[in-house]
Design an enzyme around this catalytic site. Structure first.
Site, mmCIF file in Angstrom:
data_model
loop_
_atom_site.group_PDB
_atom_site.id
_atom_site.type_symbol
_atom_site.label_atom_id
_atom_site.label_comp_id
_atom_site.label_asym_id
_atom_site.label_seq_id
_atom_site.Cartn_x
_atom_site.Cartn_y
_atom_site.Cartn_z
ATOM 1 N N LYS A 21 0.964 -1.349 0.240
ATOM 2 C CA LYS A 21 0.022 -0.126 -0.078
ATOM 3 C C LYS A 21 1.017 1.264 0.112
ATOM 4 O O LYS A 21 1.617 1.398 1.067
ATOM 5 C CB LYS A 21 -1.070 -0.104 1.260
ATOM 6 C CG LYS A 21 -1.865 1.331 1.205
ATOM 7 C CD LYS A 21 -2.624 1.096 2.743
ATOM 8 C CE LYS A 21 -3.664 2.426 2.800
ATOM 9 N NZ LYS A 21 -4.429 2.779 1.885
ATOM 10 N N THR A 24 -2.592 6.795 0.044
ATOM 11 C CA THR A 24 -3.942 6.709 0.930
ATOM 12 C C THR A 24 -4.509 7.977 0.234
ATOM 13 O O THR A 24 -4.179 8.786 -0.195
ATOM 14 C CB THR A 24 -3.562 7.263 2.356
ATOM 15 O OG1 THR A 24 -4.649 7.098 3.061
ATOM 16 C CG2 THR A 24 -2.788 8.354 2.537
ATOM 17 N N GLU A 74 -3.197 0.947 -3.581
ATOM 18 C CA GLU A 74 -4.013 0.715 -2.208
ATOM 19 C C GLU A 74 -4.058 -0.832 -2.035
ATOM 20 O O GLU A 74 -4.622 -1.131 -0.986
ATOM 21 C CB GLU A 74 -5.294 1.192 -2.536
ATOM 22 C CG GLU A 74 -5.338 2.724 -2.227
ATOM 23 C CD GLU A 74 -5.435 3.065 -1.057
ATOM 24 O OE1 GLU A 74 -5.388 2.403 -0.047
ATOM 25 O OE2 GLU A 74 -5.663 4.363 -0.763
#
Length: 103
Positions: A21, A24, A74
């Protein structure tokens, strides 16, 4: 103890630490982060510190302009990403992408 600068749901911690990841997506209340910022990261649930990140880029996006690349960054599918964003930010359409790397 220093306060954390940004928090993530605990379920994302392992993906962040493993480098799976790398972005954000946040609402306007967290749109102030800039490229080069070094941030202490905590878990949303208990504010426990778990890493430090550096912001490598920022941009804007809408729910309709999210792409497969965003989803990959993500570590999700595009439908999963859209659902997560809609669940966290119901009724909102304008978002801020924060790209980062763990230090």
């Amino acid at each position: 103890m220093q306060p954390n600068d940004i928090t993530f749901f605990q379920r994302f911690q392992d993906d962040i630490l493993a480098g799976r990841k790398t972005i954000t997506i946040r609402d306007e209340s967290e749109s102030h982060f800039k490229t080069g910022d070094v941030l202490r990261v905590g878990r949303f649930e208990d504010d426990g510190y778990f890493c430090t990140i550096e912001v490598t880029a920022t941009s804007t996006v809408t729910l309709d302009t999210l792409t497969e690349k965003h989803a990959q960054q993500e570590n999700m599918t595009l439908p999963e990403l859209k659902k997560v964003i809609a669940d966290i930010y119901p009724g909102q359409t304008q978002f801020y992408v924060i790209e980062f790397k763990c230090l």
